[in-house]
Design a protein around this motif. Structure first.
Motif, short mmCIF file in Angstrom:
data_model
loop_
_atom_site.label_atom_id
_atom_site.label_comp_id
_atom_site.label_asym_id
_atom_site.label_seq_id
_atom_site.Cartn_x
_atom_site.Cartn_y
_atom_site.Cartn_z
N LEU A 132 0.84 -1.19 0.00
CA LEU A 132 0.00 0.00 0.00
C LEU A 132 0.88 1.25 0.00
CD1 LEU A 132 -2.84 1.17 0.07
CD2 LEU A 132 -2.73 1.04 2.57
N ALA A 133 1.92 1.27 0.84
CA ALA A 133 2.84 2.42 0.88
C ALA A 133 3.61 2.54 -0.43
CB ALA A 133 3.80 2.28 2.06
N ASN A 134 4.06 1.42 -0.99
CA ASN A 134 4.85 1.44 -2.22
C ASN A 134 4.02 1.94 -3.40
OD1 ASN A 134 6.09 -0.58 -4.67
ND2 ASN A 134 7.54 0.61 -3.45
N ILE A 135 2.82 1.45 -3.53
CA ILE A 135 1.94 1.87 -4.62
C ILE A 135 1.56 3.34 -4.47
CG2 ILE A 135 -0.37 1.56 -5.62
CD1 ILE A 135 0.01 -1.49 -4.93
N THR A 136 1.28 3.76 -3.25
CA THR A 136 0.94 5.16 -3.00
C THR A 136 2.10 6.08 -3.37
OG1 THR A 136 -0.57 4.51 -1.22
CG2 THR A 136 0.19 6.80 -1.22
N ALA A 137 3.31 5.73 -2.94
CA ALA A 137 4.49 6.55 -3.26
C ALA A 137 4.75 6.57 -4.77
CB ALA A 137 5.72 6.01 -2.52
N HIS A 138 4.48 5.46 -5.42
CA HIS A 138 4.64 5.41 -6.88
C HIS A 138 3.66 6.34 -7.57
CE1 HIS A 138 5.39 3.82 -10.87
NE2 HIS A 138 4.08 3.61 -11.00
N GLU A 139 2.42 6.27 -7.17
CA GLU A 139 1.38 7.07 -7.82
C GLU A 139 1.48 8.55 -7.49
OE1 GLU A 139 -0.76 6.13 -10.22
OE2 GLU A 139 0.31 4.23 -10.15
N LEU A 140 1.78 8.88 -6.22
CA LEU A 140 1.83 10.28 -5.82
C LEU A 140 3.13 10.97 -6.20
CD1 LEU A 140 0.20 10.20 -2.27
CD2 LEU A 140 -0.81 11.04 -4.39
N TYR A 141 4.25 10.25 -6.07
CA TYR A 141 5.56 10.90 -6.22
C TYR A 141 6.42 10.33 -7.34
CZ TYR A 141 4.08 12.19 -1.54
OH TYR A 141 3.36 12.63 -0.47
#
Length: 187
Positions: A132-141
């Motif tokens: 969840l953290a990895n996908i979020t960081a990928h999509e946001l940043y």
């Protein structure tokens, strides 16, 4: 530096913050270099200050290298010590960072960091929170999605000179807070 005598403990609590908010360019691969610096600094604090001199009870080192909301790098070092040792230990931590800045990391320190980092991330990658953290960081940043082989290659690419460079970014940018025990009259 700020020193206050408000602590409820009989020990001094010290936080040292090395930070640089004046960085111009962000390179995600530098994240691994700051993680290596954190590992080397943490291990040396334990070896040189805790084990060799017995001056601290515990030490925590955290590192950050971020792009948002602005490009910044930081190291936070926290430890508990006797009141009489607080400033001397803080000076020793700064000296250790200066040693890393001038000499880099030892081969054994880098090997330990690489092995531990790859293994702990591989284990973490088996959890939903990690993804969840990895996908979020990928999509946001735009950070890279985790791939075991690519990650291992990136970690294994970190050299002593990279750790040295990361230390240079932070070494002269220090704020120290010392929370000493309340004086016996105030207790």
């Amino acid at each position: 530096e700020i020193v206050q005598d408000y602590g409820e403990s009989d020990k001094s609590e010290v936080r040292m913050i090395f930070s640089n908010y004046e960085l111009q360019n962000f390179d995600f691969s530098d994240t691994y270099k700051f993680q290596a610096l954190k590992s080397v600094l943490s291990n040396r604090i334990v070896e040189q200050i805790r084990e060799a001199r017995g001056q601290i009870y515990s030490a925590m080192v955290h590192s950050a290298y971020v792009r948002e909301p602005q490009i910044a790098a930081s190291l936070n070092v926290s430890f508990s010590t006797e009141l009489k040792d607080a400033r001397a230990v803080a000076a020793s931590v700064s000296e250790i960072l200066k040693q890393i800045e001038s000499s880099g990391a030892k081969d054994s320190e880098l090997a330990n960091f690489k092995k531990a980092q790859i293994l702990s991330t591989k284990r973490a990658a088996q959890t939903n929170d990690f993804w969840l953290a990895n996908i979020t960081a990928h999509e946001l940043y735009g950070y890279p999605l985790y791939d075991e082989k690519s990650y291992a290659a990136s970690i294994n690419a970190v050299k002593s000179a990279d750790v040295q460079k990361a230390a240079r970014v932070l070494s002269d940018r220090l704020f120290t807070a010392i929370l000493n025990p309340k004086s016996s009259e105030k207790r």
